[in-house]
Design an enzyme around this catalytic site. Structure first.
Site, PDB file in Angstrom:
ATOM      1  N   VAL A 130       0.864  -1.188   0.000  1.00 23.82           N
ATOM      2  CA  VAL A 130       0.000   0.000   0.000  1.00 23.82           C
ATOM      3  C   VAL A 130       0.893   1.227   0.000  1.00 23.82           C
ATOM      4  CG1 VAL A 130      -1.813   1.236   1.227  1.00 23.82           C
ATOM      5  CG2 VAL A 130      -1.783  -1.270   1.238  1.00 23.82           C
ATOM      6  N   ASP A 131       0.854   1.982  -1.078  1.00 20.44           N
ATOM      7  CA  ASP A 131       1.756   3.124  -1.249  1.00 20.44           C
ATOM      8  C   ASP A 131       0.944   4.379  -1.560  1.00 20.44           C
ATOM      9  OD1 ASP A 131       3.788   4.873  -1.689  1.00 20.44           O
ATOM     10  OD2 ASP A 131       4.819   3.675  -3.199  1.00 20.44           O
TER      11      ASP A 131
END
Length: 242
Positions: A130-131
């Protein structure tokens, strides 16, 4: 006016400038032994060594007078016992700050776990990174093959992805379904990158904005549609460095 005596400094450095110059002049006034070439060569080497030593002594004196020494690094100052008060004060303040950080902010000295979630694409289990700093959702070319998405890659969307580094874009999968467990699924487009490092699947802001995802560090989960998708630990090889 008498010259100040510098402890630990060679005696030649304590001479006035005209005496040092006089010494240098005397080096060239040795008798010339014309009849013996070997003695001439030996004399020239000796003169060169004396001149080089004189130059080193003069540079040492200049460095000491200009405070260009470094006691901590074992430099000139350490060899001759010199102390730089300003440098000592900076080091003391730095050490005090470090001790305070250990007490107030110990988390800064341990690795911070990155945010990964378990998901699947075409029934292939994956760990997605998750960026929130990534503009788009991306997948590596190897992962595309594992998920059997090669036939869906549109090469007309080739290019270069630039950020901290650069990677070649091989194309885009315009529509793919990413499932989180058995109750949550999202449809998104995936950009395919040619790279051999980093996570297989990276969830970017395009997916998060579309589904109004919430990164809830208090609950240690990502929320999509009111469903909590817990963060998981990544394998050691999947950790990236900032």
């Amino acid at each position: 006016m008498p010259q100040p005596h510098m402890r630990g400094v060679p005696n030649a450095l304590q001479q006035p400038p005209f005496q040092a110059a006089q010494r240098q002049q005397q080096l060239g006034m040795q008798p010339n032994m014309r009849g013996n070439p070997f003695q001439q060569q030996q004399q020239q080497q000796q003169q060169q060594q004396q001149q080089q030593q004189l130059m080193r002594d003069e540079k040492l004196a200049q460095a000491l007078q200009a405070h260009e020494y470094d006691r901590a690094a074992g430099g000139i100052g350490q060899r001759h016992g010199a102390i730089d008060p300003e440098r000592q004060a900076r080091h003391k303040a730095r050490d005090e700050q470090l001790e305070m950080a250990f007490e107030v902010n110990p988390e800064a000295f341990v690795p911070v776990p990155m945010l990964y979630v378990a998901c699947s694409v075409n029934d292939v289990p994956l760990k997605a990174f998750v960026d929130t700093g990534a503009q788009m959702t991306v997948m590596t070319a190897k992962c595309v093959q594992r998920c059997k998405l090669e036939q869906k890659v549109d090469p007309r969307f080739r290019g270069v992805a630039a950020g901290v580094g650069a990677a070649r874009i091989l194309g885009r999968v315009h529509l793919a379904t990413v499932r989180f467990g058995s109750h949550t699924a999202v449809d998104c487009s995936i950009t395919v990158l040619e790279q051999n490092h980093g996570p297989d699947l990276l969830l970017g802001l395009d997916l998060m904005r579309k589904y109004q995802a919430i990164v809830d560090l208090g609950r240690n989960a990502m929320l999509i549609g009111g469903k909590a998708i817990p963060f998981i630990e990544a394998d050691q090889k999947e950790h990236h460095r900032l």
